[in-house]
Design a protein around this motif. Structure first.
Motif, short mmCIF file in Angstrom:
data_model
loop_
_atom_site.label_atom_id
_atom_site.label_comp_id
_atom_site.label_asym_id
_atom_site.label_seq_id
_atom_site.Cartn_x
_atom_site.Cartn_y
_atom_site.Cartn_z
N LEU A 116 0.70 -1.22 -0.01
CA LEU A 116 -0.08 -0.06 -0.03
C LEU A 116 0.97 1.15 0.03
CD1 LEU A 116 -2.98 -0.70 2.39
CD2 LEU A 116 -2.90 -1.29 -0.02
N GLU A 117 0.25 2.25 -0.74
CA GLU A 117 0.99 3.57 -0.63
C GLU A 117 0.03 4.57 -0.39
OE1 GLU A 117 4.06 5.89 -3.87
OE2 GLU A 117 2.21 5.20 -4.57
N ILE A 118 0.37 5.57 0.27
CA ILE A 118 -0.42 6.80 0.62
C ILE A 118 -0.08 8.25 -0.03
CG2 ILE A 118 0.88 7.52 2.87
CD1 ILE A 118 -3.18 7.53 2.60
N ARG A 119 -1.00 8.72 -0.72
CA ARG A 119 -0.69 9.86 -1.30
C ARG A 119 -1.65 10.82 -0.91
NH1 ARG A 119 -0.95 7.23 -7.43
NH2 ARG A 119 0.72 5.86 -7.10
N ALA A 120 -1.37 12.33 -0.96
CA ALA A 120 -2.00 13.19 -0.30
C ALA A 120 -2.02 14.70 -1.40
CB ALA A 120 -1.57 13.82 0.82
N THR A 121 -3.05 15.25 -1.47
CA THR A 121 -3.32 16.35 -2.09
C THR A 121 -4.00 17.50 -1.42
OG1 THR A 121 -3.67 15.30 -4.47
CG2 THR A 121 -4.12 17.44 -4.45
N ALA A 122 -3.43 18.75 -1.42
CA ALA A 122 -3.82 19.64 -0.29
C ALA A 122 -4.18 20.89 -1.19
CB ALA A 122 -2.64 20.04 0.61
N PRO A 123 -4.92 21.76 -0.69
CA PRO A 123 -5.15 23.15 -1.60
C PRO A 123 -3.83 24.03 -1.51
CG PRO A 123 -7.02 22.68 0.10
CD PRO A 123 -5.71 21.64 0.30
N THR A 124 -4.01 24.89 -2.47
CA THR A 124 -2.68 25.58 -2.70
C THR A 124 -3.47 27.33 -2.68
OG1 THR A 124 -2.92 25.65 -5.20
CG2 THR A 124 -1.15 24.34 -3.78
N SER A 125 -2.79 28.18 -2.47
CA SER A 125 -3.34 29.66 -2.27
C SER A 125 -4.76 29.64 -1.52
CB SER A 125 -3.52 30.22 -3.61
OG SER A 125 -1.88 30.20 -3.89
N MET A 126 -4.83 28.94 -0.34
CA MET A 126 -6.27 28.97 0.26
C MET A 126 -6.61 30.33 0.97
SD MET A 126 -7.77 25.65 2.17
CE MET A 126 -9.54 25.71 2.69
N THR A 127 -7.70 30.74 0.51
CA THR A 127 -7.84 32.33 1.23
C THR A 127 -8.22 31.87 2.77
OG1 THR A 127 -8.79 32.97 -0.83
CG2 THR A 127 -9.02 34.04 1.15
N THR A 146 -6.05 -6.77 -0.97
CA THR A 146 -5.76 -6.51 0.12
C THR A 146 -7.01 -7.57 1.03
OG1 THR A 146 -7.57 -4.91 0.50
CG2 THR A 146 -5.26 -4.25 0.41
N LEU A 147 -6.59 -8.56 1.70
CA LEU A 147 -7.61 -9.31 2.50
C LEU A 147 -7.76 -9.14 4.12
CD1 LEU A 147 -6.24 -12.70 1.06
CD2 LEU A 147 -8.02 -11.44 0.25
N GLU A 148 -7.58 -7.87 4.41
CA GLU A 148 -7.65 -7.34 5.64
C GLU A 148 -7.87 -5.81 5.59
OE1 GLU A 148 -4.09 -7.30 8.36
OE2 GLU A 148 -2.92 -7.73 6.57
N ASP A 149 -8.64 -5.36 6.74
CA ASP A 149 -8.54 -3.89 6.88
C ASP A 149 -7.22 -3.22 7.01
OD1 ASP A 149 -11.26 -4.49 6.62
OD2 ASP A 149 -11.87 -3.94 8.73
N GLY A 150 -7.09 -2.05 6.47
CA GLY A 150 -5.89 -1.37 6.66
C GLY A 150 -6.22 -0.20 7.64
N GLN A 151 -5.08 0.41 8.00
CA GLN A 151 -5.49 1.67 8.75
C GLN A 151 -4.87 2.93 8.27
OE1 GLN A 151 -5.76 1.53 13.21
NE2 GLN A 151 -3.94 2.75 13.14
N SER A 179 -10.39 3.36 8.61
CA SER A 179 -9.87 2.04 8.40
C SER A 179 -10.43 1.55 6.97
CB SER A 179 -10.70 1.15 9.29
OG SER A 179 -10.09 1.48 10.66
N PRO A 180 -9.54 1.63 6.16
CA PRO A 180 -9.98 1.17 4.46
C PRO A 180 -10.41 -0.33 4.71
CG PRO A 180 -7.97 2.58 4.46
CD PRO A 180 -8.36 2.36 5.94
N PRO A 181 -11.64 -0.76 4.21
CA PRO A 181 -11.96 -2.05 4.34
C PRO A 181 -11.08 -3.03 3.28
CG PRO A 181 -13.52 -0.84 3.22
CD PRO A 181 -12.60 0.19 3.76
N ALA A 182 -11.09 -4.21 3.77
CA ALA A 182 -10.44 -5.35 2.80
C ALA A 182 -11.13 -5.36 1.54
CB ALA A 182 -10.50 -6.64 3.56
N GLY A 183 -10.29 -5.85 0.42
CA GLY A 183 -10.82 -5.96 -0.82
C GLY A 183 -10.37 -4.92 -1.71
N LEU A 184 -9.39 -4.25 -1.40
CA LEU A 184 -8.85 -3.12 -2.52
C LEU A 184 -8.21 -4.14 -3.38
CD1 LEU A 184 -8.52 -0.41 -3.20
CD2 LEU A 184 -6.52 -0.22 -1.81
#
Length: 254
Positions: A116-127, A146-151, A179-184
């Motif tokens: 599993l890999e985690i990625r993030a996208t955030a706003p820029t120039s947010m007023t 995935t056969l189990e829940d992640g965190q 907790s992303p459920p299993a099955g991804l």
């Protein structure tokens, strides 16, 4: 790997006579359930999967067909995968067609590996004082589903208020746990959008840092389980208006 051996025909006394394969042969390979060809097919092979063996090989010679196979991410684990076969077309004069076909069976291991890999996208120039969305993406790089829940653990930056938690998530201070459920499925992703408010007292033109971490017991590569992100603030916004005090006028002759 399939190996083919041309046995010579028999003479009248039942003894085998030496003879070369005079015509080219066709080998049809049916892969077991839950598998598929991987990479480049061997020379002389096409489709899924038919291979041509050239003529001229002598008795007791062997011709090998090496085929790379991928076990699909949804295949059962620790079981035999059946339904496969290797069949050689019967040439004219073949006295024993019974040995022209063989069963092809593969056995999967019990190992389950979901990177599993985690990625993030955030706003820029947010007023300051406005709403936006933090988007976190959990990607299953495989090779298995995935056969189990992640965190997933998220840290929300300072001066930011979470407007609404995603389904299946809880919050404690600046920490959000989901907790992303299993099955991804392998090579697919799941998104966690988090609506937020940038507080009016946040500093202007500043990066507000946060981080996100995903964890799974069967993850073989922890190096991509954490990512940093930042909300970039813009300028404060003030809605200014003009107000003219009322004036009393009296009508009369000029």
């Amino acid at each position: 790997m399939a190996q083919l051996t041309p046995y010579p025909p028999h003479d009248r006394q039942g003894r085998r006579r030496s003879s070369a394969a005079s015509v080219r042969q066709t080998v049809t390979i049916i892969l077991p359930e839950g598998t598929e060809p991987a990479g480049t097919l061997p020379e002389g092979c096409t489709g899924s999967v038919t291979c041509t063996v050239p003529a001229g090989w002598r008795p007791r010679d062997k011709h090998s067909v090496e085929l790379s196979v991928k076990i699909r991410s949804d295949a059962p684990y620790g079981q035999k995968l059946t339904g496969g076969s290797v069949t050689l077309s019967r040439p004219a004069g073949d006295p024993d067609p019974a040995d022209n076909s063989a069963e092809l069976v593969l056995t999967t291991t019990v190992a389950v590996l979901s990177d599993l890999e985690i990625r993030a996208t955030a706003p820029t120039s947010m007023t300051l004082g406005t709403h936006g969305v933090l988007t976190f993406e959990v990607v299953d790089l495989g090779p298995t589903d995935t056969l189990e829940d992640g965190q997933v653990e998220l840290t929300v930056p300072g001066h930011v208020t979470v407007s609404k938690l995603p389904s299946g998530c809880t919050a404690g201070g600046k920490r959000i746990i989901c907790s992303p459920p299993a099955g991804l499925k392998a090579e697919q992703h799941a998104e966690l959008p988090v609506p937020v408010l940038l507080n009016p007292d946040a500093p202007e033109s500043t990066d507000l840092p946060g981080d996100a971490t995903v964890s799974l017991s069967s993850d073989p590569e922890p190096g991509n389980d954490t990512t940093d992100y930042a909300i970039t603030t813009g300028l404060a916004r003030s809605d200014l208006g003009v107000k003219v005090p009322g004036t009393s006028l009296t009508a009369g002759p000029r």
